[in-house]
Design a protein around this motif. Structure first.
Motif, PDB file in Angstrom:
ATOM      1  N   VAL A   1       0.859  -1.177   0.000  1.00 31.57           N
ATOM      2  CA  VAL A   1       0.000   0.000   0.000  1.00 31.57           C
ATOM      3  C   VAL A   1       0.897   1.229   0.000  1.00 31.57           C
ATOM      4  O   VAL A   1       1.774   1.371   0.858  1.00 31.57           O
ATOM      5  N   ASP A   2       0.699   2.115  -0.960  1.00 31.49           N
ATOM      6  CA  ASP A   2       1.437   3.377  -1.004  1.00 31.49           C
ATOM      7  C   ASP A   2       0.612   4.422  -0.265  1.00 31.49           C
ATOM      8  O   ASP A   2      -0.412   4.907  -0.780  1.00 31.49           O
TER       9      ASP A   2
ATOM     10  N   PHE B   1       3.343  -1.338   4.058  1.00 30.56           N
ATOM     11  CA  PHE B   1       2.825   0.006   3.852  1.00 30.56           C
ATOM     12  C   PHE B   1       3.993   0.947   3.575  1.00 30.56           C
ATOM     13  O   PHE B   1       4.781   1.254   4.481  1.00 30.56           O
ATOM     14  N   PHE B   2       4.122   1.393   2.330  1.00 26.48           N
ATOM     15  CA  PHE B   2       5.125   2.383   1.965  1.00 26.48           C
ATOM     16  C   PHE B   2       4.531   3.760   2.259  1.00 26.48           C
ATOM     17  O   PHE B   2       3.655   4.237   1.551  1.00 26.48           O
ATOM     18  N   MET B   3       5.032   4.392   3.317  1.00 23.66           N
ATOM     19  CA  MET B   3       4.381   5.592   3.833  1.00 23.66           C
ATOM     20  C   MET B   3       5.201   6.843   3.562  1.00 23.66           C
ATOM     21  O   MET B   3       6.425   6.856   3.746  1.00 23.66           O
ATOM     22  N   LEU B   4       4.513   7.896   3.119  1.00 24.00           N
ATOM     23  CA  LEU B   4       5.155   9.199   3.008  1.00 24.00           C
ATOM     24  C   LEU B   4       5.506   9.725   4.391  1.00 24.00           C
ATOM     25  O   LEU B   4       4.701   9.642   5.328  1.00 24.00           O
ATOM     26  N   GLY B   5       6.684  10.326   4.508  1.00 28.29           N
ATOM     27  CA  GLY B   5       7.055  10.958   5.761  1.00 28.29           C
ATOM     28  C   GLY B   5       6.102  12.075   6.137  1.00 28.29           C
ATOM     29  O   GLY B   5       5.801  12.286   7.310  1.00 28.29           O
TER      30      GLY B   5
ATOM     31  N   ALA C   1       7.407   0.777   5.655  1.00 28.36           N
ATOM     32  CA  ALA C   1       8.505   1.071   4.741  1.00 28.36           C
ATOM     33  C   ALA C   1       8.377   2.511   4.253  1.00 28.36           C
ATOM     34  O   ALA C   1       7.372   3.180   4.477  1.00 28.36           O
ATOM     35  N   SER C   2       9.419   2.990   3.577  1.00 26.49           N
ATOM     36  CA  SER C   2       9.509   4.392   3.183  1.00 26.49           C
ATOM     37  C   SER C   2       9.020   4.624   1.759  1.00 26.49           C
ATOM     38  O   SER C   2       9.334   3.851   0.845  1.00 26.49           O
ATOM     39  N   HIS C   3       8.290   5.719   1.600  1.00 26.69           N
ATOM     40  CA  HIS C   3       7.860   6.174   0.273  1.00 26.69           C
ATOM     41  C   HIS C   3       8.425   7.568  -0.009  1.00 26.69           C
ATOM     42  O   HIS C   3       7.910   8.297  -0.865  1.00 26.69           O
TER      43      HIS C   3
ATOM     44  N   PHE D   1      18.481  13.137  -2.932  1.00 23.61           N
ATOM     45  CA  PHE D   1      17.864  11.822  -2.724  1.00 23.61           C
ATOM     46  C   PHE D   1      18.343  11.205  -1.413  1.00 23.61           C
ATOM     47  O   PHE D   1      17.541  10.690  -0.627  1.00 23.61           O
ATOM     48  N   ARG D   2      19.637  11.256  -1.179  1.00 24.96           N
ATOM     49  CA  ARG D   2      20.192  10.704   0.060  1.00 24.96           C
ATOM     50  C   ARG D   2      19.560  11.372   1.283  1.00 24.96           C
ATOM     51  O   ARG D   2      19.150  10.693   2.231  1.00 24.96           O
ATOM     52  N   GLU D   3      19.468  12.684   1.261  1.00 24.43           N
ATOM     53  CA  GLU D   3      18.879  13.404   2.393  1.00 24.43           C
ATOM     54  C   GLU D   3      17.423  13.015   2.591  1.00 24.43           C
ATOM     55  O   GLU D   3      16.945  12.866   3.727  1.00 24.43           O
ATOM     56  N   ASP D   4      16.710  12.820   1.484  1.00 24.13           N
ATOM     57  CA  ASP D   4      15.292  12.478   1.555  1.00 24.13           C
ATOM     58  C   ASP D   4      15.084  11.096   2.167  1.00 24.13           C
ATOM     59  O   ASP D   4      14.247  10.918   3.071  1.00 24.13           O
ATOM     60  N   VAL D   5      15.835  10.102   1.700  1.00 22.20           N
ATOM     61  CA  VAL D   5      15.608   8.735   2.184  1.00 22.20           C
ATOM     62  C   VAL D   5      16.100   8.572   3.627  1.00 22.20           C
ATOM     63  O   VAL D   5      15.534   7.779   4.390  1.00 22.20           O
ATOM     64  N   LEU D   6      17.136   9.311   3.998  1.00 28.09           N
ATOM     65  CA  LEU D   6      17.592   9.265   5.383  1.00 28.09           C
ATOM     66  C   LEU D   6      16.593   9.952   6.310  1.00 28.09           C
ATOM     67  O   LEU D   6      16.268   9.432   7.380  1.00 28.09           O
ATOM     68  N   ARG D   7      16.114  11.107   5.908  1.00 29.29           N
ATOM     69  CA  ARG D   7      15.150  11.858   6.726  1.00 29.29           C
ATOM     70  C   ARG D   7      13.885  11.054   6.954  1.00 29.29           C
ATOM     71  O   ARG D   7      13.383  10.962   8.086  1.00 29.29           O
ATOM     72  N   THR D   8      13.374  10.457   5.884  1.00 30.41           N
ATOM     73  CA  THR D   8      12.109   9.734   6.001  1.00 30.41           C
ATOM     74  C   THR D   8      12.257   8.488   6.850  1.00 30.41           C
ATOM     75  O   THR D   8      11.404   8.190   7.691  1.00 30.41           O
TER      76      THR D   8
END
Length: 273
Positions: free
Chosen positions: A3-4, A50-54, A75-77, A92-99
């Motif tokens: 689920v996104d 569940f791929f969830m938006l931060g 999981a991360s979306h 991208f790196r900052e986004d995936v680490l932050r989330t």
């Protein structure tokens, strides 16, 4: 089953219509729709990822807890549904680490999976796999091996494959092969467009003919036919987004009855041990 977790106004098709800075001004429906999704899964004893938006997790931390407490994988979306094609490696790196930090701090559980907004990892930005592996993600489900006007990498493998020195498992959304062509059968708008019996036949074909598990996805807003209509969108976008929303929950119930579903980490990573 995946689920996104994003709201109706956060889809990529609306990004030129709705500015992200205006998201907080719109009526949110993601919490109630995700709760309905959790109820549907509970009725059929199904587990999912569940791929969830931060952005969503930050506003609805109790929803994050309900997902995890029900036995599903978190999981991360990404944070704000920005496509990877619109980011450079540093962003991208900052986004995936932050989330991931936000999700893990909220849920007190590890997050090892990632899905790019609109399946936006493809032939021109495979560097994203390297970044994901380097920061500690174990798998990605960010490639759709079909041709689509908004995304897709038709030459990609149909089934899970290791990338970046075998440090990251990429798990594509399911497709079936017919007359030498890859056809989508893993959910989204295609599931609402085609009759249910077609989707059931295609998924069973992948299970039995290819001997592989299927990856299916949908969004909570897809079970919400009463969601606000967005003005100013073209006909193609309107059809794609609103087609058969009133039939989606019933079709999902059929899908949950006709197949056995599990979490991405348990289906794909545990068998690698």
């Amino acid at each position: 089953m995946t689920v996104d977790v994003e709201d109706y106004f956060q889809v990529s098709a609306f990004e030129n219509i709705i500015d992200r800075k205006n998201w907080t001004k719109l009526p949110c429906r993601v919490e109630q729709n995700t709760d309905r999704t959790l109820e549907l899964f509970a009725e059929h004893n199904a587990r999912a990822t569940f791929f969830m938006l931060g952005w969503v997790a930050e506003r609805y931390p109790a929803l994050v807890h309900r997902i995890v407490d029900a036995g599903h994988e978190l999981a991360s979306h990404g944070y704000a549904h920005v496509r990877v094609t619109q980011q450079d490696p540093k962003e991208f790196r900052e986004d995936v680490l932050r989330t991931r930090k936000l999700l893990e701090d909220t849920a007190s559980t590890s997050v090892i999976g990632y899905r790019a907004a609109s399946y936006s990892i493809g032939r021109h930005n495979l560097w994203a796999h390297e970044v994901l592996a380097e920061v500690g993600y174990r798998y990605s489900s960010s490639i759709y091996p079909i041709y689509h006007d908004l995304y897709g990498m038709p030459e990609a493998p149909r089934f899970a494959f290791y990338t970046h020195q075998d440090r990251l498992l990429e798990i594509p959304v399911s497709t079936m092969k017919l007359a030498g062509r890859k056809l989508p059968c893993g959910g989204g708008g295609y599931f609402r467009l085609f009759p249910y019996y077609w989707s059931r036949w295609a998924l069973r074909r992948v299970n039995h003919q290819d001997g592989k598990p299927c990856v299916f996805y949908f969004h909570p807003w897809e079970i919400d036919p009463q969601q606000p209509r967005i003005p100013g969108i073209n006909l193609k976008t309107r059809v794609r987004h609103y087609l058969n929303l009133n039939r989606m929950q019933e079709r999902l119930a059929c899908l949950l009855r006709d197949f056995q579903w599990g979490r991405m980490d348990q289906v794909f990573l545990e068998q690698q041990k």
